[in-house]
Design a protein around this motif. Structure first.
Motif, PDB file in Angstrom:
ATOM      1  N   LEU A 121       0.825  -1.208   0.000  1.00 11.51           N
ATOM      2  CA  LEU A 121       0.000   0.000   0.000  1.00 11.51           C
ATOM      3  C   LEU A 121       0.860   1.259   0.000  1.00 11.51           C
ATOM      4  N   ILE A 122       1.887   1.282   0.831  1.00 14.22           N
ATOM      5  CA  ILE A 122       2.770   2.453   0.886  1.00 14.22           C
ATOM      6  C   ILE A 122       3.475   2.651  -0.451  1.00 14.22           C
ATOM      7  N   LEU A 123       3.939   1.565  -1.060  1.00 18.06           N
ATOM      8  CA  LEU A 123       4.560   1.682  -2.380  1.00 18.06           C
ATOM      9  C   LEU A 123       3.569   2.285  -3.377  1.00 18.06           C
ATOM     10  N   ALA A 124       2.334   1.820  -3.358  1.00 21.80           N
ATOM     11  CA  ALA A 124       1.310   2.360  -4.264  1.00 21.80           C
ATOM     12  C   ALA A 124       1.063   3.839  -3.987  1.00 21.80           C
ATOM     13  N   LEU A 125       1.029   4.227  -2.722  1.00 18.25           N
ATOM     14  CA  LEU A 125       0.816   5.634  -2.376  1.00 18.25           C
ATOM     15  C   LEU A 125       1.979   6.510  -2.831  1.00 18.25           C
ATOM     16  N   ILE A 126       3.200   6.036  -2.614  1.00 22.54           N
ATOM     17  CA  ILE A 126       4.378   6.801  -3.037  1.00 22.54           C
ATOM     18  C   ILE A 126       4.362   7.011  -4.546  1.00 22.54           C
ATOM     19  N   THR A 127       4.172   5.938  -5.286  1.00 19.54           N
ATOM     20  CA  THR A 127       4.202   6.063  -6.747  1.00 19.54           C
ATOM     21  C   THR A 127       3.029   6.896  -7.252  1.00 19.54           C
ATOM     22  N   ASN A 128       1.878   6.783  -6.606  1.00 18.62           N
ATOM     23  CA  ASN A 128       0.733   7.597  -6.993  1.00 18.62           C
ATOM     24  C   ASN A 128       0.987   9.076  -6.681  1.00 18.62           C
TER      25      ASN A 128
ATOM     26  N   LEU B  24       3.745  10.647  -6.506  1.00 19.63           N
ATOM     27  CA  LEU B  24       4.778  11.195  -7.388  1.00 19.63           C
ATOM     28  C   LEU B  24       4.440  11.046  -8.874  1.00 19.63           C
ATOM     29  N   LYS B  25       3.247  10.527  -9.145  1.00 17.78           N
ATOM     30  CA  LYS B  25       2.779  10.310 -10.527  1.00 17.78           C
ATOM     31  C   LYS B  25       3.767   9.446 -11.331  1.00 17.78           C
ATOM     32  N   ILE B  26       4.222   8.384 -10.680  1.00 17.73           N
ATOM     33  CA  ILE B  26       5.102   7.408 -11.328  1.00 17.73           C
ATOM     34  C   ILE B  26       4.210   6.296 -11.865  1.00 17.73           C
TER      35      ILE B  26
ATOM     36  N   LEU C  24      10.778  -4.595   0.669  1.00 21.97           N
ATOM     37  CA  LEU C  24      10.572  -4.636  -0.776  1.00 21.97           C
ATOM     38  C   LEU C  24      11.784  -4.018  -1.445  1.00 21.97           C
ATOM     39  N   ASP C  25      12.274  -4.640  -2.496  1.00 23.23           N
ATOM     40  CA  ASP C  25      13.320  -4.068  -3.341  1.00 23.23           C
ATOM     41  C   ASP C  25      12.647  -3.709  -4.652  1.00 23.23           C
ATOM     42  N   VAL C  26      12.773  -2.453  -5.038  1.00 23.51           N
ATOM     43  CA  VAL C  26      12.058  -1.939  -6.201  1.00 23.51           C
ATOM     44  C   VAL C  26      13.049  -1.320  -7.171  1.00 23.51           C
ATOM     45  N   ILE C  27      13.007  -1.769  -8.424  1.00 25.67           N
ATOM     46  CA  ILE C  27      13.805  -1.107  -9.448  1.00 25.67           C
ATOM     47  C   ILE C  27      12.898  -0.117 -10.167  1.00 25.67           C
ATOM     48  N   MET C  28      13.493   1.020 -10.550  1.00 26.23           N
ATOM     49  CA  MET C  28      12.738   2.082 -11.209  1.00 26.23           C
ATOM     50  C   MET C  28      13.524   2.594 -12.394  1.00 26.23           C
ATOM     51  N   THR C  29      12.792   3.128 -13.359  1.00 25.91           N
ATOM     52  CA  THR C  29      13.470   3.804 -14.463  1.00 25.91           C
ATOM     53  C   THR C  29      14.207   5.005 -13.884  1.00 25.91           C
ATOM     54  N   THR C  30      15.188   5.506 -14.618  1.00 23.49           N
ATOM     55  CA  THR C  30      15.962   6.637 -14.110  1.00 23.49           C
ATOM     56  C   THR C  30      15.086   7.871 -13.902  1.00 23.49           C
ATOM     57  N   SER C  31      14.104   8.077 -14.748  1.00 19.08           N
ATOM     58  CA  SER C  31      13.234   9.254 -14.575  1.00 19.08           C
ATOM     59  C   SER C  31      12.359   9.114 -13.328  1.00 19.08           C
TER      60      SER C  31
END
Length: 128
Positions: A27-34, A36-38, A60-67
């Motif tokens: 849930l926290i991951l979803a909130l963070i990405t939401n 920040l509009k990721i 959780l280990d999360v990979i993200m695009t550089t942007s």
């Protein structure tokens, strides 16, 4: 402390009796990405969550695009460090109220580069 992190910590306090660590971290991951509009295609959980049916997930280990990673870094939600195994820069957020080892770690990765091998890049994992 960042006001968004305060919000996440408040949510943990409210939800902890009702949800598992796994569900709270997701849930926290979803909130963070939401917040920040990721977009969902700009990040991927690479470790931890896949074990949710076997045991309680503590990180959780999360990979993200550089942007996407840049947006997260600019938000100053987490702390910046260097990963012990890969030597990559990472942003991490600890949630001690859920346990001493409970955290979300974010890593910037080109869509074609993965860890520990490129078999685990975002592009390769999306094919599966």
């Amino acid at each position: 402390m960042n006001y968004k992190l305060n919000t996440y910590n408040y949510l943990i306090k409210l939800l902890n009796p009702c949800l598992s660590k796994t569900e709270i971290l997701a849930l926290i991951l979803a909130l963070i990405t939401n917040d920040l509009k990721i977009k969902q295609n700009q990040y991927m959980i690479i470790a931890g969550y896949c074990l949710k049916d076997v045991r309680e997930v503590t990180d959780l280990d999360v990979i993200m695009t550089t942007s996407a990673y840049s947006k997260l870094k600019e938000s100053k939600i987490g702390k910046i460090s260097v990963a012990k195994i890969s030597g990559d820069e990472k942003i991490f957020i600890k949630f001690p109220q859920l346990g001493s080892d409970t955290e979300i770690e974010f890593f910037s990765k080109n869509r074609n580069i993965g860890f520990p091998t490129n078999n685990y890049s975002m592009n390769n994992l999306e094919k599966k």
